[in-house]
Design a protein around this motif. Sequence first.
Motif, PDB file in Angstrom:
ATOM      1  N   HIS A 116      63.246  87.405 -79.007  1.00 22.32           N
ATOM      2  CA  HIS A 116      63.362  86.130 -78.789  1.00 22.32           C
ATOM      3  C   HIS A 116      64.271  85.803 -77.654  1.00 22.32           C
ATOM      4  O   HIS A 116      65.372  86.271 -77.604  1.00 22.32           O
ATOM      5  N   ARG A 156      73.998  87.633 -86.738  1.00 22.02           N
ATOM      6  CA  ARG A 156      72.728  87.526 -86.173  1.00 22.02           C
ATOM      7  C   ARG A 156      71.999  86.177 -86.621  1.00 22.02           C
ATOM      8  O   ARG A 156      71.541  85.568 -85.789  1.00 22.02           O
ATOM      9  N   GLU A 196      55.747  85.670 -84.397  1.00 27.63           N
ATOM     10  CA  GLU A 196      56.059  85.110 -85.644  1.00 27.63           C
ATOM     11  C   GLU A 196      56.017  83.614 -85.685  1.00 27.63           C
ATOM     12  O   GLU A 196      55.827  83.092 -86.661  1.00 27.63           O
ATOM     13  N   HIS A 197      56.201  82.662 -84.528  1.00 28.88           N
ATOM     14  CA  HIS A 197      56.391  81.477 -84.455  1.00 28.88           C
ATOM     15  C   HIS A 197      55.108  80.738 -84.451  1.00 28.88           C
ATOM     16  O   HIS A 197      55.000  79.350 -85.001  1.00 28.88           O
ATOM     17  N   HIS A 203      63.943  90.981 -83.316  1.00 28.00           N
ATOM     18  CA  HIS A 203      63.629  92.167 -83.936  1.00 28.00           C
ATOM     19  C   HIS A 203      63.301  93.085 -83.419  1.00 28.00           C
ATOM     20  O   HIS A 203      62.055  93.537 -83.351  1.00 28.00           O
ATOM     21  N   ASN A 233      59.660  92.515 -81.104  1.00 28.30           N
ATOM     22  CA  ASN A 233      59.724  91.265 -81.230  1.00 28.30           C
ATOM     23  C   ASN A 233      61.023  90.526 -80.804  1.00 28.30           C
ATOM     24  O   ASN A 233      62.112  90.728 -81.285  1.00 28.30           O
TER      25      ASN A 233
END
Length: 464
Positions: free
Chosen positions: A381, A325, A420-421, A374, A379
């Motif tokens: 990506h 991961r 989160e970024h 996640h 969340n």
Amino acid sequence: MSKRTVLNLKELKFHLTPDQVVTDSDLLTLYGQDWLKQWNGKAGAVVFPKSTEDVVHIVNWAKSHKISLIPSGGRTGLSGGATALKGELVVSFDKMNHLSDFNPVEQTVLVEPGVVTQTLQEFALERDCFFPVSFAAEGSSQIGGNIATNAGGVHVIRYGTMRQSVLGLEVVTGEGKVLNLGRGLIKNATGYNLMNLFIGSEGTLGFITKALIKLLSPPPKDPLVFLFSVENKSHIPKLYQHFKTQIAPMAFEMFTDKALNHVMESSDAVFPLENRSPFYILMEIEESDKEKAFDLFEKALNDNLLQDGTLSQNQTQARELWKFRENITESLSEHQPYKNDICVRTSVMVEFLDEVEECLKKQYPEFEVIWFGHIGDGNLHINILKPKNLEKDSFLKQCEKASAILFSLVKKYQGTISAEHGIGLLKKPYLNYTRSEEEIELMKKIKRVFDPDGILNPGKIFDL
Ligand code: 2HG
Ligand code: ZN
């Protein structure tokens, strides 16, 4: 071409030592960009404060000369938030990296912004405590940057985001004022929570010079890692619910077989499951939950919610499983991916994913799209890989169009374009897909209160 600032550093250097102001060309490029390197950033100079007083001096100098300042931590952000586009002065916190005042009663520690995430994790463990914020870039990301972006990572489902670990902040505002916020108090009913404004503000309101971090105890003992293969996407939320009602997983991460292909191509790792599958779940649990988790795994297997699985037998195996991961980002980097970091509520995630998948396939059949994230907190990506034969500029233009489509769906499902970024430069044109016009106007007003001259990380999140 954007106009580059010419910096007259003589006065700035007056209160600093020679090693604190750097103008070597290599370093200007290094500190002018973040890991993503999507923009050709280059600093006009880099300054390395060693104390809060130095930061105040730098801000006052910048204010009187109308110079813009770009804060710089580990530069592992993936939204261009620490990029110097116009030759600005980069303020690196590399030399403000001390930990002090560990308080065993309150389990707090005072950290400077340049402390590396992993250093704080190790500091906590040495004192029988635990700092839960964890992600692949933890070996170089810095606490100041984590706070500035309200970093998330793999343990959010159990311990929350960076915000939940902050009990106090010292910040220097754009007016050069030092604010001491939060002060370690767990309860405080005295009006607006100014501290929280700075968490996630991406260095646009003030520079963090100290943070009081809450640690947890006891640290989870020898966490175990399960790796499952899942054929049907719609089983993923059911699986999460199945486990979390009985045990409290520390991480519940998802990646696709396409993501795994890239990790396998870039390493000599041996995949431990016999058959490949469209989706995989990596679940981290505490050792004490092992028996229960195993029973739940068997039940899920019998109910056909998952197809296969393996459980780490020791810490070395647990680390090996995590690599499938954690190494995804690194393994994709040669394809110059266009990054998306979205979040929707977990109950609508599968529906949302189906729509996005269909849409991207229809509009951009030639792009390879990699999903992971996640999944326990919604969340995801989504990395769009650049086809080898496509020029970077036309790839980015097409991705921007894809973003507008993707973010319309994010809006439809009332999600967020960044989980989160951060917004930085990458998501700036799309902020209104998640935040209303009224909210953006208020954010701009708040920015003007703390930074009336607009010298702190200008042009990030929004343009004034
Ligand atoms: C992760 O979860 C990071 O591994 C990076 O947030 C995500 O590379 C990405 O898109
Ligand atoms: Zn992530």
